[in-house]
Scaffold this motif. Structure first.
Motif: not given
Ligand SMILES: Nc1nc2c(c(=O)[nH]1)N[C@H]1C(S)=C(S)[C@@H](COP(=O)(O)OP(=O)(O)OC[C@H]3O[C@@H](n4cnc5c(=O)[nH]c(N)nc54)[C@H](O)[C@@H]3O)O[C@H]1N2
Ligand SMILES: Nc1nc2c(c(=O)[nH]1)N[C@H]1C(S)=C(S)[C@@H](COP(=O)(O)OP(=O)(O)OC[C@H]3O[C@@H](n4cnc5c(=O)[nH]c(N)nc54)[C@H](O)[C@@H]3O)O[C@H]1N2
Ligand code: SF4
Ligand SMILES: [Mo]
Length: 689
Positions: A184, A206, A210, A225, A227, A301-302, A306, A565, A567, A663
């Motif tokens: 991402t 995480d 991944n 949830g 952290d 943002y993962g 939550h 992908f 989104n 999530h």
């Molecule tokens: N390839 C790809 N790239 C992208 C996107 C895409 O769809 N595909 N989307 C774009 C967009 S819009 C965004 S907002 C960003 C998002 O990108 P990220 O910020 O990387 O994505 P998240 O959905 O926030 O999830 C990130 C990780 O958080 C983990 N996670 C879930 N719950 C928790 C938790 O409670 N604690 C912790 N520590 N981890 C947790 C998930 O398992 C995941 O591996 O990426 C952007 N880039």
């Protein structure tokens, strides 16, 4: 005949790459894009585009791309939607007349604009809202992605600043916390690899293994949830062992005693018990953070998706305020660099037209807003695909199917939202319209001229809204601005970060770095908060989810982005669907598979409080017992049951910022026996055991 052009990627991704695009003249004399790579000379892009956007030409030239205005002829409930081609005048006259009737009879609150970041362009993504603000329709709270993180960050630090990516190489410990950065935020990887060559260790926090966890030196497989509990547990160790920077705390923060107290009960044992980590992992992680300078924490943002996502992110991002990492080049924490772009946003998107106290709709709660009782008569959708990406999809789709709701969708693709529209209005892509781009991962401002001819009759969002504005008698001048007018206004500021950046320069150079100080240490001496300090109070807390796991719903489902992908943007491309395994798969731990009688490669019904879907099971120890993972917001059309994964997710809002909780879903899983499969059909028929 081909030529190469350089354009900024418009997608919702922190990297905002500078792309090298090869365009070719077709038999019709029109130029089209045929190849995408990265600009080799761009310091962030470094010559590579990601695994998804190299396929952008296939979506721009897709045979099913809408090229002409389309009006529905069949029923919204038809399995295969039917549209007829109409002229722009027919479409715009009818839409304007229907909006006018709503305005006259039911008022502006009966019309909702609905959008997100399908394009990050300031013109087509933001300024496009001007018409709606001039009309006084409800504000849309743009909460589906970043609002919990933004609210949490702003409590502690005010503005969202991130360190320059080239400083990451100085870090000696890198923590990737709730971010699958290899997928991402892929242009961070070269900087991390450079840091690793300089001796840095990389830890990933995480709930599942991944790509990023596999790349890291260590993976801490945290329970979703939890952290805030982990961060508080680390803080306790920092305080106990004297691993805090007392000068930094005294000079740059407020509220330390409250935070110390909040952390004091989080013994390694309790922390381990809550987070699912071992006591040893907790202690060692705290020692690593406590004793390694600089430590760079990249949060995603993962952890925010939550119920208590705001507190989770707040707890984690306050760690460098205790260790003083903000004073070390390459140290600190990054969520987003958005705050660095100090543009004059006074008129952006008609910001000056927003009426105090005007009603607003939280975009996460679209399913509610589409209930007949909520009183909407028209929904205008652009830059987003809510039938797939918004929670409670069954209700969202039912709402979009209402006969008494005018649904207008501006789109580049026949998404499932477009398929439910009364009008589909064909939209241009980033190569076909002029726009400006900031970034949430680096510090370059980008400009794209309209480079390729719009195919068919595709038009920019702003053109459509200007045409509607004329028909509705709107005279607001900013509504009729060009991208150039907007650029001139946005750059009309004395802020030092924008020194020397003129419209002429931006147009000539295409990608221009902000004028940041050579040593950009934005929180070294405090923060842009009301107190001028990093605010540790109110202290973050760990809280259990209301949606607790129980016998009926014993498993937590996490649905993070897929590697191939963006989104739902690439969900129409067969090759990228194949690269993700052809169909969405739910990752299930062997322990859960045994407990719920699931078999590898067989289908399971996933049931939440809001709906159910059927998905193929992949048994793997990448996740842990009690946590299932499904990567990617696939088009429902690519799923065996035709449904989006958001059929299962809730409109529940986060503790801070009113954000999404994708999530956080609790589900149960039961095996499915296929009755019959029709080759080539997207619908399989299943019986649940
Ligand atoms: N390839 C790809 N790239 C992208 C996107 C895409 O769809 N595909 N989307 C774009 C967009 S819009 C965004 S907002 C960003 C998002 O990108 P990220 O910020 O990387 O994505 P998240 O959905 O926030 O999830 C990130 C990780 O958080 C983990 N996670 C879930 N719950 C928790 C938790 O409670 N604690 C912790 N520590 N981890 C947790 C998930 O398992 C995941 O591996 O990426 C952007 N880039
Ligand atoms: N279960 C689950 N659901 C999620 C997430 C998750 O992690 N899990 N992630 C959430 C997040 S972080 C986000 S940001 C949202 C994103 O969800 P969306 O905002 O829907 O983003 P995309 O799915 O990429 O769809 C963007 C659409 O905008 C269109 N588009 C692009 N440029 C233009 C343009 O110039 N004009 C017009 N008219 N259209 C354009 C594209 O063709 C595409 O169909 O999804 C959220 N939904
Ligand atoms: S999606 Fe992100 S990584 Fe891929 S090309 Fe666009 S900005 Fe770069
Ligand atoms: Mo997002």
């Amino acid at each position: 005949m081909t030529r190469d052009v350089l354009l900024t990627c418009p997608l919702d991704c922190p990297d905002a790459c500078r792309l090298k695009i090869t365009v070719e003249q077709g038999a019709d004399g029109l130029e089209r894009m045929v190849k995408v790579t990265g600009d080799p000379d761009h310091p962030i892009t470094k010559g590579f585009a990601c695994a998804k956007t190299v396929h952008y030409p296939a979506r721009a030239n897709h045979p099913e791309r809408p090229l002409y205005p389309l009006r529905r002829v069949g029923k919204k409930t038809d399995a295969e939607p039917q549209f007829e081609r109409v002229t722009w005048d027919e479409a715009l006259d009818d839409i304007a007349a229907r909006l006018k009737a709503l305005l006259d009879t039911r008022g502006p609150q009966s019309i909702l604009r609905y959008h997100y970041a399908g394009t990050m362009g300031l013109m087509e993504g933001h300024h496009a809202h001007t018409l709606w603000r001039a009309l006084g329709t409800p504000e849309l709270e743009e909460t589906i992605c970043a609002s919990a993180g933004t609210a949490a960050w702003s409590l502690g630090y005010g503005t969202r600043y991130g360190l320059p990516l080239h400083d990451v190489q100085h870090a000696k410990l890198i923590v990737l916390w709730g971010i699958n950065s290899l997928s991402t935020n892929s242009h961070l990887t070269p900087h991390m690899t450079a840091a690793r060559k300089n001796g840095a260790r990389i830890i990933c926090v995480d709930p599942y293994r991944n790509r990023t966890a596999a790349y890291a030196d260590q993976h801490l497989k945290i329970k979703p949830g939890t952290d805030a509990a982990l961060a508080l547990g680390i803080m306790r160790e920092l305080f106990l062992n004297g691993w805090t920077d007392s000068n930094y705390i005294a000079e740059a923060t407020t509220g330390i005693e409250e935070l110390r107290e909040a952390a004091q009960d989080w013994t390694p044992e309790r922390t381990a018990d809550t987070t699912g980590l071992s006591v040893e992992e907790v202690r060692e992680f705290a020692r690593a953070i406590g004793t390694t300078r600089p430590t760079y924490i990249r949060v995603g943002y993962g952890m925010t998706r939550h119920e208590h996502g705001g507190n989770n992110l707040r707890a984690v991002t306050l760690l460098p305020a205790l260790t003083g990492d903000w004073r070390h080049k390459g140290g600190g924490c990054a969520l987003s660099s958005s705050g660095t772009f100090k543009l004059n946003r006074k008129h952006l998107g008609g910001a000056h037209l927003v009426r105090p106290g005007s009603p607003s709709v939280n975009m996460v709660e679209l399913a509610n807003a589409l209930e007949p009782a909520a009183g909407l008569g028209a929904l205008v959708v652009y830059n987003t695909n809510p039938a797939v990406v918004a929670p409670e999809s069954d209700r969202v789709r039912a709402g979009l199917q209402r006969d008494d709701l005018l649904v207008v969708v501006l789109e580049q693709a026949m998404t499932e939202t477009a398929r439910l529209a009364d009008y589909v209005l064909p939209a241009t892509t980033f190569a076909e319209h002029a726009d400006l781009y900031t970034s949430y991962g680096h510090h370059y401002l980008g400009y794209n001229p309209a480079t390729l001819p719009a195919p068919g009759e595709c038009r920019p969002n702003t053109w459509v809204f200007q045409e509607l504005g004329k028909r509705l008698g709107m005279t607001e001048p900013t509504l009729y601005w060009t991208a150039e007018d907007l650029m001139t206004d946005l750059l009309d500021t004395d802020h030092p970060f924008l020194k020397g950046i003129t419209p002429e320069r931006l147009k000539a150079e295409g990608s221009v770095p902000l004028d940041l100080p050579a040593d950009f240490l934005p929180f070294a001496n405090g923060a842009e908060t009301p107190s001028g300090k990093v605010q540790l109070s109110p202290a973050p807390r760990h809280r259990e989810a209301q949606a607790q796991l129980n016998e009926a719903f014993p498993v937590r489902l996490v649905t993070p982005p897929a590697h191939h992908f963006l989104n739902s943007t690439y969900g129409l491309l067969d090759n990228l669907n194949r690269a993700e395994g052809n169909e969405p798969q739910v990752l299930v731990h062997p322990h859960d598979a045994q407990q719920y009688h699931l078999q590898d490669s067989q289908y399971a019904t996933l049931q939440s409080e809001y709906g159910s879907v059927q998905r193929r099971v992949k048994i793997t120890d990448a996740t842990h017992p009690g946590t299932a993972v499904l990567e990617g917001t696939w088009w429902g059309l690519s799923a065996p049951d035709g449904k989006s994964i958001n059929t299962l997710t809730a409109q529940t809002l986060t503790d801070l910022g009113g954000g999404s909780t994708f999530h956080n879903t609790r589900i149960r899983m039961t095996p499915v026996i296929p009755l019959r499969k029709i080759d080539g059909a997207s619908n399989l028929f299943f019986r649940t055991e």
